[in-house]
Design an enzyme around this catalytic site. Structure first.
Site, PDB file in Angstrom:
ATOM      1  N   LYS A  76      -0.430   4.883   4.567  1.00 27.69           N
ATOM      2  CA  LYS A  76      -1.366   3.968   5.251  1.00 27.69           C
ATOM      3  C   LYS A  76      -0.952   3.778   6.712  1.00 27.69           C
ATOM      4  CE  LYS A  76      -3.746  -0.467   4.859  1.00 27.69           C
ATOM      5  NZ  LYS A  76      -5.058   0.132   5.146  1.00 27.69           N
ATOM      6  N   HIS A 135       0.839  -1.207   0.000  1.00 30.15           N
ATOM      7  CA  HIS A 135       0.000   0.000   0.000  1.00 30.15           C
ATOM      8  C   HIS A 135       0.870   1.251   0.000  1.00 30.15           C
ATOM      9  CE1 HIS A 135      -3.190  -2.781   1.193  1.00 30.15           C
ATOM     10  NE2 HIS A 135      -4.038  -1.843   0.788  1.00 30.15           N
TER      11      HIS A 135
HETATM   12  P1  NAD Z   1      -7.459   9.437   4.708  1.00 26.07           P
HETATM   13  O1  NAD Z   1      -6.488   9.694   5.827  1.00 26.07           O
HETATM   14  O2  NAD Z   1      -7.160   9.987   3.359  1.00 26.07           O
HETATM   15  O3  NAD Z   1      -8.919   9.963   5.131  1.00 26.07           O
HETATM   16  C1  NAD Z   1      -9.463   9.836   6.409  1.00 26.07           C
HETATM   17  C2  NAD Z   1     -10.236  11.128   6.684  1.00 26.07           C
HETATM   18  O4  NAD Z   1     -10.946  10.980   7.929  1.00 26.07           O
HETATM   19  C3  NAD Z   1      -9.320  12.363   6.831  1.00 26.07           C
HETATM   20  O5  NAD Z   1      -9.757  13.402   5.962  1.00 26.07           O
HETATM   21  C4  NAD Z   1      -9.490  12.747   8.280  1.00 26.07           C
HETATM   22  O6  NAD Z   1      -9.384  14.155   8.526  1.00 26.07           O
HETATM   23  C5  NAD Z   1     -10.922  12.254   8.545  1.00 26.07           C
HETATM   24  N1  NAD Z   1     -11.251  12.182   9.963  1.00 26.07           N
HETATM   25  C6  NAD Z   1     -10.430  11.916  11.014  1.00 26.07           C
HETATM   26  N2  NAD Z   1     -11.112  12.034  12.170  1.00 26.07           N
HETATM   27  C7  NAD Z   1     -12.388  12.390  11.845  1.00 26.07           C
HETATM   28  C8  NAD Z   1     -13.550  12.675  12.598  1.00 26.07           C
HETATM   29  N3  NAD Z   1     -13.560  12.637  13.951  1.00 26.07           N
HETATM   30  N4  NAD Z   1     -14.686  13.003  11.934  1.00 26.07           N
HETATM   31  C9  NAD Z   1     -14.728  13.054  10.582  1.00 26.07           C
HETATM   32  N5  NAD Z   1     -13.628  12.818   9.813  1.00 26.07           N
HETATM   33  C10 NAD Z   1     -12.471  12.477  10.437  1.00 26.07           C
HETATM   34  O7  NAD Z   1      -7.618   7.848   4.659  1.00 26.07           O
HETATM   35  P2  NAD Z   1      -8.286   6.962   3.499  1.00 26.07           P
HETATM   36  O8  NAD Z   1      -7.229   6.470   2.584  1.00 26.07           O
HETATM   37  O9  NAD Z   1      -9.487   7.661   2.950  1.00 26.07           O
HETATM   38  O10 NAD Z   1      -8.741   5.678   4.354  1.00 26.07           O
HETATM   39  C11 NAD Z   1      -9.617   5.808   5.454  1.00 26.07           C
HETATM   40  C12 NAD Z   1      -9.842   4.434   6.071  1.00 26.07           C
HETATM   41  O11 NAD Z   1     -10.497   3.584   5.124  1.00 26.07           O
HETATM   42  C13 NAD Z   1      -8.561   3.705   6.467  1.00 26.07           C
HETATM   43  O12 NAD Z   1      -8.804   2.948   7.640  1.00 26.07           O
HETATM   44  C14 NAD Z   1      -8.313   2.778   5.294  1.00 26.07           C
HETATM   45  O13 NAD Z   1      -7.525   1.645   5.616  1.00 26.07           O
HETATM   46  C15 NAD Z   1      -9.736   2.391   4.965  1.00 26.07           C
HETATM   47  N6  NAD Z   1      -9.966   1.904   3.605  1.00 26.07           N
HETATM   48  C16 NAD Z   1     -10.881   0.918   3.475  1.00 26.07           C
HETATM   49  C17 NAD Z   1     -11.226   0.468   2.214  1.00 26.07           C
HETATM   50  C18 NAD Z   1     -12.315  -0.575   2.091  1.00 26.07           C
HETATM   51  O14 NAD Z   1     -12.630  -0.989   0.958  1.00 26.07           O
HETATM   52  N7  NAD Z   1     -12.939  -0.989   3.192  1.00 26.07           N
HETATM   53  C19 NAD Z   1     -10.610   1.001   1.085  1.00 26.07           C
HETATM   54  C20 NAD Z   1      -9.670   2.013   1.246  1.00 26.07           C
HETATM   55  C21 NAD Z   1      -9.370   2.471   2.524  1.00 26.07           C
END
Ligand code: NAD
Length: 267
Positions: free
Chosen positions: A159, A155
């Protein structure tokens, strides 16, 4: 609004996944975007978020957003934020999709408890391909009981959790094919004089770098041959499209815990 519209709230709206979900949903007339949730630091003074030339309400708390009951909260944030939003979803009588990874056992117990009161869909990977692969890996593990299983994931460098939720889900599927739990057979990485590989072990390796959206390889190594099953996510749109498909599915469900298998009709 026609009844067929699915109302969604995008949590983590400024993040990589939140942005992809907002962009795809903005272009899809079957969704109504109630608004986005972001942490206070990322909201700044802004009360709106833009996507695909449209703007939507942005808030740092559910109370400010005040979504109509039955809206589907799509959560891709951090484990800490997910904990808070899960409780708020129960209070506001919403439906919730949890895509956040790196959740603890306690978090997963909280998800199961919330699912007694509202429809909840949790999936460490929302892509159709990976969810089909989970079944394939389980069958290969069962059909080739003497083959050594190793999982390698790669990744992007930002991450936070390792190994990925998808690697753990693939590991659980492989272990289930052997009648085991992943925790009984997993070995995370190797270093030093590790000696002979015990049969039945499942090796797990996390690689980080660049902007890789998500690569997973499951290796089944036997005597004189090996099978490698590879999934590569070419962009986050595959996860975002899966999350929207899950939202549409969940909007018609009763309280309970659902998976992507349910949303994709694979269950
Ligand atoms: P990212 O860091 O780009 O985005 C996360 C966002 O959440 C950020 O903008 C952050 O400011 C926000 N955030 C933090 N605290 C918050 C709160 N209290 N209220 C509202 N927003 C808040 O990360 P990402 O790449 O978008 O990934 C997010 C999560 O999703 C990770 O855990 C990742 O592993 C997971 N993910 C899952 C899948 C899936 O298919 N299930 C796919 C991709 C990523």
């Amino acid at each position: 609004m026609p009844d067929s519209k699915t109302r969604i709230i995008v949590s983590g709206a400024a993040g990589r996944m939140g942005q992809a979900i907002l962009r795809l949903a903005s272009d899809d007339p079957t969704f109504e975007i109630v608004g986005g949730l972001e942490n206070a630091a990322n909201c700044g003074n802004s009360q709106t978020i833009h996507s695909a030339g449209k703007k939507y309400p942005l808030a740092s708390t559910m109370a400010e957003l005040n979504p109509p009951p039955d809206s589907v909260l799509i959560e891709f944030t951090t484990p800490e934020a997910t904990r808070i939003h899960l409780a708020e979803a129960v209070s506001a009588n919403l439906k919730i999709i949890v895509g956040t990874t790196g959740l603890t056992e306690t978090d997963q117990a909280a998800i199961r408890e919330a699912a007694m009161k509202l429809p909840v869909l949790f999936a460490a990977n929302m892509s159709a391909g990976v969810n089909v692969l989970l079944g394939v890996v389980s069958r290969l593990a069962a059909a080739l009981p003497d083959y050594d299983i190793e999982i390698v994931e790669m990744h992007h460098r930002l991450k936070a959790d390792a190994p990925s939720g998808t690697a753990l889900a693939l590991g659980e599927s492989a272990a289930a094919g052997r009648g085991k739990k992943l925790s009984e057979i997993v070995r995370h990485g190797r270093e030093g004089i590790v000696g002979q590989r015990p049969s039945g072990e499942l090796g797990m390796h996390a690689v980080r770098g660049g902007d890789v959206a998500g690569d997973h390889t499951v290796i089944f190594a036997g005597q004189g041959e090996r099978i490698e099953v590879i999934h590569r996510a070419q962009s986050r749109d595959t996860f975002a499209a899966g999350a929207l498909r899950a939202a549409r599915f969940l909007s018609a469900q009763k309280p309970g815990l659902y998976s992507m298998k349910d949303a994709l009709g694979l269950a």
